[in-house]
Design a protein around this motif. Structure first.
Motif, PDB file in Angstrom:
ATOM      1  N   ASN A 110       0.821  -1.221   0.000  1.00  0.00           N
ATOM      2  CA  ASN A 110       0.000   0.000   0.000  1.00  0.00           C
ATOM      3  C   ASN A 110       0.854   1.270   0.000  1.00  0.00           C
ATOM      4  O   ASN A 110       0.561   2.247   0.687  1.00  0.00           O
ATOM      5  CB  ASN A 110      -0.948   0.016   1.206  1.00  0.00           C
ATOM      6  N   GLY A 111       1.947   1.220  -0.775  1.00  0.00           N
ATOM      7  CA  GLY A 111       2.795   2.396  -0.926  1.00  0.00           C
ATOM      8  C   GLY A 111       3.811   2.600   0.178  1.00  0.00           C
ATOM      9  O   GLY A 111       4.499   3.618   0.219  1.00  0.00           O
ATOM     10  N   ARG A 112       3.929   1.634   1.071  1.00  0.00           N
ATOM     11  CA  ARG A 112       4.880   1.742   2.174  1.00  0.00           C
ATOM     12  C   ARG A 112       5.790   0.525   2.212  1.00  0.00           C
ATOM     13  O   ARG A 112       5.336  -0.610   2.042  1.00  0.00           O
ATOM     14  CB  ARG A 112       4.119   1.856   3.496  1.00  0.00           C
ATOM     15  N   GLU A 113       7.095   0.762   2.445  1.00  0.00           N
ATOM     16  CA  GLU A 113       8.051  -0.328   2.559  1.00  0.00           C
ATOM     17  C   GLU A 113       7.986  -0.920   3.967  1.00  0.00           C
ATOM     18  O   GLU A 113       7.953  -0.191   4.959  1.00  0.00           O
ATOM     19  CB  GLU A 113       9.477   0.179   2.294  1.00  0.00           C
ATOM     20  N   LEU A 114       7.958  -2.253   4.038  1.00  0.00           N
ATOM     21  CA  LEU A 114       7.868  -2.926   5.335  1.00  0.00           C
ATOM     22  C   LEU A 114       9.001  -3.922   5.521  1.00  0.00           C
ATOM     23  O   LEU A 114       9.416  -4.600   4.577  1.00  0.00           O
ATOM     24  CB  LEU A 114       6.538  -3.678   5.456  1.00  0.00           C
ATOM     25  N   PRO A 115       9.492  -4.045   6.755  1.00  0.00           N
ATOM     26  CA  PRO A 115      10.446  -5.110   7.067  1.00  0.00           C
ATOM     27  C   PRO A 115       9.695  -6.407   7.292  1.00  0.00           C
ATOM     28  O   PRO A 115       8.466  -6.414   7.349  1.00  0.00           O
ATOM     29  CB  PRO A 115      11.096  -4.608   8.365  1.00  0.00           C
ATOM     30  N   ILE A 116      10.419  -7.485   7.463  1.00  0.00           N
ATOM     31  CA  ILE A 116       9.805  -8.785   7.727  1.00  0.00           C
ATOM     32  C   ILE A 116       9.608  -8.943   9.234  1.00  0.00           C
ATOM     33  O   ILE A 116      10.566  -9.033   9.995  1.00  0.00           O
ATOM     34  CB  ILE A 116      10.682  -9.930   7.195  1.00  0.00           C
ATOM     35  N   TYR A 117       8.357  -8.949   9.655  1.00  0.00           N
ATOM     36  CA  TYR A 117       8.029  -9.137  11.065  1.00  0.00           C
ATOM     37  C   TYR A 117       7.870 -10.622  11.410  1.00  0.00           C
ATOM     38  O   TYR A 117       8.206 -11.049  12.503  1.00  0.00           O
ATOM     39  CB  TYR A 117       6.723  -8.426  11.406  1.00  0.00           C
ATOM     40  N   ASN A 121      21.587  -2.801  -0.999  1.00  0.00           N
ATOM     41  CA  ASN A 121      22.894  -3.307  -0.588  1.00  0.00           C
ATOM     42  C   ASN A 121      22.842  -4.777  -0.168  1.00  0.00           C
ATOM     43  O   ASN A 121      23.736  -5.274   0.517  1.00  0.00           O
ATOM     44  CB  ASN A 121      23.444  -2.449   0.542  1.00  0.00           C
ATOM     45  N   GLY A 122      21.789  -5.455  -0.620  1.00  0.00           N
ATOM     46  CA  GLY A 122      21.729  -6.897  -0.460  1.00  0.00           C
ATOM     47  C   GLY A 122      21.166  -7.407   0.839  1.00  0.00           C
ATOM     48  O   GLY A 122      21.405  -8.553   1.217  1.00  0.00           O
ATOM     49  N   TYR A 123      20.389  -6.583   1.545  1.00  0.00           N
ATOM     50  CA  TYR A 123      19.895  -6.986   2.856  1.00  0.00           C
ATOM     51  C   TYR A 123      18.371  -7.094   2.922  1.00  0.00           C
ATOM     52  O   TYR A 123      17.664  -6.223   2.446  1.00  0.00           O
ATOM     53  CB  TYR A 123      20.341  -5.975   3.918  1.00  0.00           C
ATOM     54  N   TYR A 124      17.922  -8.185   3.570  1.00  0.00           N
ATOM     55  CA  TYR A 124      16.533  -8.295   4.001  1.00  0.00           C
ATOM     56  C   TYR A 124      16.449  -7.602   5.356  1.00  0.00           C
ATOM     57  O   TYR A 124      17.257  -7.883   6.254  1.00  0.00           O
ATOM     58  CB  TYR A 124      16.114  -9.753   4.167  1.00  0.00           C
ATOM     59  N   THR A 125      15.484  -6.723   5.532  1.00  0.00           N
ATOM     60  CA  THR A 125      15.305  -6.054   6.826  1.00  0.00           C
ATOM     61  C   THR A 125      14.372  -6.889   7.696  1.00  0.00           C
ATOM     62  O   THR A 125      13.247  -7.182   7.309  1.00  0.00           O
ATOM     63  CB  THR A 125      14.739  -4.634   6.640  1.00  0.00           C
ATOM     64  N   ILE A 126      14.869  -7.259   8.864  1.00  0.00           N
ATOM     65  CA  ILE A 126      14.154  -8.177   9.755  1.00  0.00           C
ATOM     66  C   ILE A 126      13.709  -7.451  11.019  1.00  0.00           C
ATOM     67  O   ILE A 126      14.526  -6.892  11.756  1.00  0.00           O
ATOM     68  CB  ILE A 126      15.043  -9.371  10.159  1.00  0.00           C
ATOM     69  N   GLN A 127      12.432  -7.468  11.279  1.00  0.00           N
ATOM     70  CA  GLN A 127      11.891  -6.901  12.511  1.00  0.00           C
ATOM     71  C   GLN A 127      11.580  -8.075  13.455  1.00  0.00           C
ATOM     72  O   GLN A 127      12.320  -9.051  13.488  1.00  0.00           O
ATOM     73  CB  GLN A 127      10.635  -6.076  12.196  1.00  0.00           C
ATOM     74  N   TRP A 128      10.529  -8.046  14.189  1.00  0.00           N
ATOM     75  CA  TRP A 128      10.112  -9.131  15.069  1.00  0.00           C
ATOM     76  C   TRP A 128       8.624  -8.962  15.378  1.00  0.00           C
ATOM     77  O   TRP A 128       8.076  -7.872  15.275  1.00  0.00           O
ATOM     78  CB  TRP A 128      10.906  -9.104  16.381  1.00  0.00           C
ATOM     79  N   HIS A 186       5.144 -12.324  -1.108  1.00  0.00           N
ATOM     80  CA  HIS A 186       4.688 -10.948  -0.980  1.00  0.00           C
ATOM     81  C   HIS A 186       4.442 -10.669   0.500  1.00  0.00           C
ATOM     82  O   HIS A 186       4.466 -11.591   1.324  1.00  0.00           O
ATOM     83  CB  HIS A 186       3.419 -10.697  -1.803  1.00  0.00           C
ATOM     84  N   MET A 187       4.246  -9.413   0.855  1.00  0.00           N
ATOM     85  CA  MET A 187       4.063  -9.020   2.245  1.00  0.00           C
ATOM     86  C   MET A 187       2.624  -8.594   2.488  1.00  0.00           C
ATOM     87  O   MET A 187       1.987  -8.008   1.610  1.00  0.00           O
ATOM     88  CB  MET A 187       4.988  -7.850   2.579  1.00  0.00           C
ATOM     89  N   ASP A 188       2.115  -8.874   3.692  1.00  0.00           N
ATOM     90  CA  ASP A 188       0.814  -8.326   4.035  1.00  0.00           C
ATOM     91  C   ASP A 188       1.010  -7.047   4.851  1.00  0.00           C
ATOM     92  O   ASP A 188       2.147  -6.624   5.118  1.00  0.00           O
ATOM     93  CB  ASP A 188      -0.064  -9.352   4.756  1.00  0.00           C
ATOM     94  N   VAL A 189      -0.070  -6.421   5.267  1.00  0.00           N
ATOM     95  CA  VAL A 189       0.015  -5.117   5.938  1.00  0.00           C
ATOM     96  C   VAL A 189       0.694  -5.199   7.305  1.00  0.00           C
ATOM     97  O   VAL A 189       1.107  -4.173   7.854  1.00  0.00           O
ATOM     98  CB  VAL A 189      -1.385  -4.487   6.097  1.00  0.00           C
ATOM     99  N   ASN A 190       0.814  -6.413   7.851  1.00  0.00           N
ATOM    100  CA  ASN A 190       1.461  -6.589   9.149  1.00  0.00           C
ATOM    101  C   ASN A 190       2.932  -6.970   9.027  1.00  0.00           C
ATOM    102  O   ASN A 190       3.577  -7.306  10.028  1.00  0.00           O
ATOM    103  CB  ASN A 190       0.717  -7.647   9.961  1.00  0.00           C
ATOM    104  N   GLY A 191       3.453  -6.909   7.809  1.00  0.00           N
ATOM    105  CA  GLY A 191       4.845  -7.265   7.612  1.00  0.00           C
ATOM    106  C   GLY A 191       5.088  -8.763   7.664  1.00  0.00           C
ATOM    107  O   GLY A 191       6.192  -9.213   8.005  1.00  0.00           O
TER     108      GLY A 191
END
Length: 256
Positions: free
Chosen positions: A41-48, A168-175, A246-251
């Motif tokens: 939805n137009g926003r970049e999200l990390p993987i939660y 730069n080759g990175y997956y951004t990981i949240q929690w 793909h990602m959902d709205v909750n990352g």
């Protein structure tokens, strides 16, 4: 004596050049990992977290201060034959290079937690890039491995942070499960906060800190508790999808 000094200098220069070339090449190699858009939805999200039918969770440790309990943590993980992910700052890598090597040699994931643990969203794009590449080079020099997992300090991110990481080759990981071990409430608090967490489920990413006061003391029971609930504990690299998702709205990563 002068000839020996000159020879040493030449050897050092050659080593620096070879290392620089190797590292430069590694960025090109690593960058091919991340091809999937994280825009929702137009926003970049990390993987939660990760949508999976398998009862797997990832246990992660942010390493930004202290290492008094690092060996104890590694010993407990070895006892349970569990592998996890350590997100390290460049400052921590500088202070504890032997621990970085021990973590790597034990088979755990090495991830970036930035160079200096700043709020990444407040930095320029070039500063963001350097926060990633500086610690990348250090870990590469110590272990020969290219990191491709990144956790933003304080969980602070915006579109530019995630896009810079991706470039730069990175997956951004949240929690999606925070142990709150950093609050130093004690062992029982850590256990109940994780094991009774409503968000705990297949594909969860659990946040801990190797330098928190009670984390090492709680780890043995935490692992046993997760296993009792039927979960297999894996490193982030074995939990996330590298492509075709793909990602959902909750990352949450969802397989296509």
């Amino acid at each position: 004596m002068k000839q020996e000094t000159v020879k040493r200098i030449k050897n050092y220069v050659v080593l620096v050049l070879v290392t620089a070339v190797a590292i430069a090449g590694s960025y090109k190699y690593v960058s091919q990992y991340v091809k999937v858009s994280s825009n929702v939805n137009g926003r970049e999200l990390p993987i939660y977290s990760v949508d999976t039918k398998e009862k797997k969770v990832a246990l992660t440790f942010d390493a930004a201060w202290g290492n008094e309990d690092t060996q104890k943590i590694l010993d407990i993980l070895k006892k349970h034959d569990v592998h996890v992910t350590f997100f390290m700052t460049g400052g921590w890598v500088d202070k504890y290079p032997d621990d970085v090597k021990s973590i790597y040699e034990a088979g755990h994931d090495l991830g970036s937690h930035s160079e200096s643990h700043k709020n990444m969203s407040q930095l320029s794009d070039e500063e963001k890039k350097q926060e990633l590449l500086s610690v990348h080079k250090k870990v590469k020099a110590l272990t020969g491995t290219d990191m491709y997992l990144f956790r933003a300090p304080y969980g602070d991110y915006d579109d530019a942070v995630i896009l810079t990481a991706k470039e730069n080759g990175y997956y951004t990981i949240q929690w999606n499960v925070d142990s709150l071990d950093w609050k130093d409430y004690g062992v029982k608090s850590i256990l109940s906060t994780v094991l009774d967490n409503q968000e705990l489920g297949n594909g969860s990413v659990i946040l801990c800190h190797n330098g928190a006061k009670y984390t090492a003391d709680a780890l043995d029971q935490l692992i046993e508790g997760l296993k009792k609930k039927g979960y297999e504990i894996v490193p982030v690299s074995q939990l996330i999808y590298k492509d075709g998702y793909h990602m959902d709205v909750n990352g949450r990563q969802i397989k296509d």
